[in-house]
Design a protein around this motif. Structure first.
Motif, PDB file in Angstrom:
ATOM      1  N   SER A  61     -25.068 101.270 117.806  1.00  0.00           N
ATOM      2  CA  SER A  61     -24.439 102.428 118.444  1.00  0.00           C
ATOM      3  C   SER A  61     -25.520 103.463 118.696  1.00  0.00           C
ATOM      4  O   SER A  61     -26.322 103.741 117.809  1.00  0.00           O
ATOM      5  CB  SER A  61     -23.364 103.023 117.538  1.00  0.00           C
ATOM      6  OG  SER A  61     -22.408 102.059 117.183  1.00  0.00           O
ATOM      7  N   THR A 114     -13.006  95.136 112.097  1.00  0.00           N
ATOM      8  CA  THR A 114     -13.288  95.697 113.419  1.00  0.00           C
ATOM      9  C   THR A 114     -14.197  96.922 113.340  1.00  0.00           C
ATOM     10  O   THR A 114     -14.657  97.393 114.355  1.00  0.00           O
ATOM     11  CB  THR A 114     -11.984  96.090 114.144  1.00  0.00           C
ATOM     12  OG1 THR A 114     -11.265  97.012 113.325  1.00  0.00           O
ATOM     13  CG2 THR A 114     -11.139  94.869 114.437  1.00  0.00           C
ATOM     14  N   TYR A 137     -22.628  96.608 110.332  1.00  0.00           N
ATOM     15  CA  TYR A 137     -22.605  95.153 110.182  1.00  0.00           C
ATOM     16  C   TYR A 137     -21.182  94.671 109.959  1.00  0.00           C
ATOM     17  O   TYR A 137     -20.419  95.282 109.214  1.00  0.00           O
ATOM     18  CB  TYR A 137     -23.512  94.741 109.023  1.00  0.00           C
ATOM     19  CG  TYR A 137     -24.938  95.154 109.282  1.00  0.00           C
ATOM     20  CD1 TYR A 137     -25.828  94.285 109.882  1.00  0.00           C
ATOM     21  CD2 TYR A 137     -25.375  96.440 108.993  1.00  0.00           C
ATOM     22  CE1 TYR A 137     -27.131  94.677 110.170  1.00  0.00           C
ATOM     23  CE2 TYR A 137     -26.671  96.844 109.275  1.00  0.00           C
ATOM     24  CZ  TYR A 137     -27.537  95.951 109.863  1.00  0.00           C
ATOM     25  OH  TYR A 137     -28.822  96.339 110.155  1.00  0.00           O
ATOM     26  N   GLU A 187     -27.053  89.413 116.343  1.00  0.00           N
ATOM     27  CA  GLU A 187     -26.573  90.542 117.145  1.00  0.00           C
ATOM     28  C   GLU A 187     -25.093  90.354 117.449  1.00  0.00           C
ATOM     29  O   GLU A 187     -24.619  89.229 117.607  1.00  0.00           O
ATOM     30  CB  GLU A 187     -27.375  90.662 118.440  1.00  0.00           C
ATOM     31  CG  GLU A 187     -28.835  91.018 118.221  1.00  0.00           C
ATOM     32  CD  GLU A 187     -29.047  92.295 117.418  1.00  0.00           C
ATOM     33  OE1 GLU A 187     -28.375  93.309 117.677  1.00  0.00           O
ATOM     34  OE2 GLU A 187     -29.907  92.266 116.513  1.00  0.00           O
ATOM     35  N   GLU A 188     -24.361  91.461 117.554  1.00  0.00           N
ATOM     36  CA  GLU A 188     -22.932  91.396 117.840  1.00  0.00           C
ATOM     37  C   GLU A 188     -22.704  90.727 119.186  1.00  0.00           C
ATOM     38  O   GLU A 188     -23.392  91.012 120.163  1.00  0.00           O
ATOM     39  CB  GLU A 188     -22.320  92.788 117.854  1.00  0.00           C
ATOM     40  CG  GLU A 188     -20.832  92.763 118.090  1.00  0.00           C
ATOM     41  CD  GLU A 188     -20.198  94.139 118.028  1.00  0.00           C
ATOM     42  OE1 GLU A 188     -19.000  94.207 117.756  1.00  0.00           O
ATOM     43  OE2 GLU A 188     -20.898  95.149 118.265  1.00  0.00           O
ATOM     44  N   GLY A 223     -17.669  98.715 111.282  1.00  0.00           N
ATOM     45  CA  GLY A 223     -18.886  98.232 110.649  1.00  0.00           C
ATOM     46  C   GLY A 223     -19.078  98.746 109.239  1.00  0.00           C
ATOM     47  O   GLY A 223     -18.643  99.837 108.892  1.00  0.00           O
ATOM     48  N   TYR A 246     -26.898 101.466 113.094  1.00  0.00           N
ATOM     49  CA  TYR A 246     -26.548 100.053 112.948  1.00  0.00           C
ATOM     50  C   TYR A 246     -25.430  99.922 111.928  1.00  0.00           C
ATOM     51  O   TYR A 246     -25.454 100.574 110.883  1.00  0.00           O
ATOM     52  CB  TYR A 246     -27.748  99.239 112.460  1.00  0.00           C
ATOM     53  CG  TYR A 246     -28.920  99.274 113.406  1.00  0.00           C
ATOM     54  CD1 TYR A 246     -28.964  98.427 114.499  1.00  0.00           C
ATOM     55  CD2 TYR A 246     -29.969 100.168 113.215  1.00  0.00           C
ATOM     56  CE1 TYR A 246     -30.037  98.459 115.379  1.00  0.00           C
ATOM     57  CE2 TYR A 246     -31.038 100.215 114.099  1.00  0.00           C
ATOM     58  CZ  TYR A 246     -31.067  99.363 115.171  1.00  0.00           C
ATOM     59  OH  TYR A 246     -32.115  99.401 116.044  1.00  0.00           O
ATOM     60  N   PRO A 248     -20.140  90.427 122.154  1.00  0.00           N
ATOM     61  CA  PRO A 248     -18.962  91.137 122.667  1.00  0.00           C
ATOM     62  C   PRO A 248     -17.759  90.241 122.928  1.00  0.00           C
ATOM     63  O   PRO A 248     -16.644  90.714 122.926  1.00  0.00           O
ATOM     64  CB  PRO A 248     -19.452  91.774 123.962  1.00  0.00           C
ATOM     65  CG  PRO A 248     -20.749  91.138 124.280  1.00  0.00           C
ATOM     66  CD  PRO A 248     -21.290  90.526 123.029  1.00  0.00           C
ATOM     67  N   LYS A 301     -14.734  87.735 113.820  1.00  0.00           N
ATOM     68  CA  LYS A 301     -15.033  88.922 113.032  1.00  0.00           C
ATOM     69  C   LYS A 301     -13.907  89.151 112.038  1.00  0.00           C
ATOM     70  O   LYS A 301     -12.739  89.059 112.386  1.00  0.00           O
ATOM     71  CB  LYS A 301     -15.186  90.137 113.939  1.00  0.00           C
ATOM     72  CG  LYS A 301     -16.381  90.059 114.848  1.00  0.00           C
ATOM     73  CD  LYS A 301     -16.426  91.259 115.762  1.00  0.00           C
ATOM     74  CE  LYS A 301     -17.487  91.080 116.819  1.00  0.00           C
ATOM     75  NZ  LYS A 301     -17.440  92.139 117.817  1.00  0.00           N
ATOM     76  N   GLN A 331     -22.724  90.191 111.916  1.00  0.00           N
ATOM     77  CA  GLN A 331     -23.106  90.625 113.253  1.00  0.00           C
ATOM     78  C   GLN A 331     -23.521  92.090 113.184  1.00  0.00           C
ATOM     79  O   GLN A 331     -22.829  92.918 112.581  1.00  0.00           O
ATOM     80  CB  GLN A 331     -21.964  90.437 114.242  1.00  0.00           C
ATOM     81  CG  GLN A 331     -21.721  88.973 114.541  1.00  0.00           C
ATOM     82  CD  GLN A 331     -20.768  88.764 115.687  1.00  0.00           C
ATOM     83  OE1 GLN A 331     -20.306  89.694 116.330  1.00  0.00           O
ATOM     84  NE2 GLN A 331     -20.475  87.510 115.963  1.00  0.00           N
ATOM     85  N   ARG A 332     -24.670  92.397 113.791  1.00  0.00           N
ATOM     86  CA  ARG A 332     -25.189  93.766 113.801  1.00  0.00           C
ATOM     87  C   ARG A 332     -24.668  94.476 115.050  1.00  0.00           C
ATOM     88  O   ARG A 332     -24.871  94.036 116.166  1.00  0.00           O
ATOM     89  CB  ARG A 332     -26.710  93.766 113.807  1.00  0.00           C
ATOM     90  CG  ARG A 332     -27.288  95.162 113.842  1.00  0.00           C
ATOM     91  CD  ARG A 332     -28.801  95.238 113.796  1.00  0.00           C
ATOM     92  NE  ARG A 332     -29.466  94.037 114.214  1.00  0.00           N
ATOM     93  CZ  ARG A 332     -30.462  93.447 113.538  1.00  0.00           C
ATOM     94  NH1 ARG A 332     -30.888  93.963 112.422  1.00  0.00           N
ATOM     95  NH2 ARG A 332     -31.028  92.366 114.002  1.00  0.00           N
ATOM     96  N   ARG A 333     -23.998  95.606 114.823  1.00  0.00           N
ATOM     97  CA  ARG A 333     -23.493  96.439 115.916  1.00  0.00           C
ATOM     98  C   ARG A 333     -24.442  97.616 116.078  1.00  0.00           C
ATOM     99  O   ARG A 333     -24.784  98.289 115.110  1.00  0.00           O
ATOM    100  CB  ARG A 333     -22.087  96.935 115.590  1.00  0.00           C
ATOM    101  CG  ARG A 333     -21.517  97.870 116.636  1.00  0.00           C
ATOM    102  CD  ARG A 333     -20.102  98.260 116.305  1.00  0.00           C
ATOM    103  NE  ARG A 333     -19.235  97.108 116.558  1.00  0.00           N
ATOM    104  CZ  ARG A 333     -17.965  97.049 116.168  1.00  0.00           C
ATOM    105  NH1 ARG A 333     -17.410  98.028 115.505  1.00  0.00           N
ATOM    106  NH2 ARG A 333     -17.250  95.971 116.447  1.00  0.00           N
TER     107      ARG A 333
END
Length: 79
Positions: free
Chosen positions: A12, A42, A22, A70-71, A44, A20, A73, A39, A8-10
């Protein structure tokens, strides 16, 4: 039952730009057949580190590596 491994790509955002990271994720099917993601961390990782880990883990588990998404939530880290 684990059905695959993904990343999942986070995203910020800060004054210096977009960053980015992951997160390795296990994909599984629930009893009601709705897909669930768990996940494994926690924080990336870099894309390269996360990809290497996910590819290794998918081979060890004998499941498909599903790539980047995509991450979400609503996903909760376990462990």
């Amino acid at each position: 039952e684990i059905s695959g491994v993904s990343m999942q790509r986070r995203v910020s955002k800060s004054p210096s730009g977009t960053h980015y990271s992951y997160l390795p994720t296990l994909n599984r099917r629930g009893a009601d057949e709705d897909a669930q993601s768990i996940k494994l961390i926690t924080w990336g990782w870099s894309e390269e580190k996360a990809r290497a880990f996910c590819q290794w883990l998918s081979q060890e588990l004998g499941v498909e590596f599903k790539g980047i998404e995509e991450e979400k939530p609503e996903c909760v880290a376990k462990g």
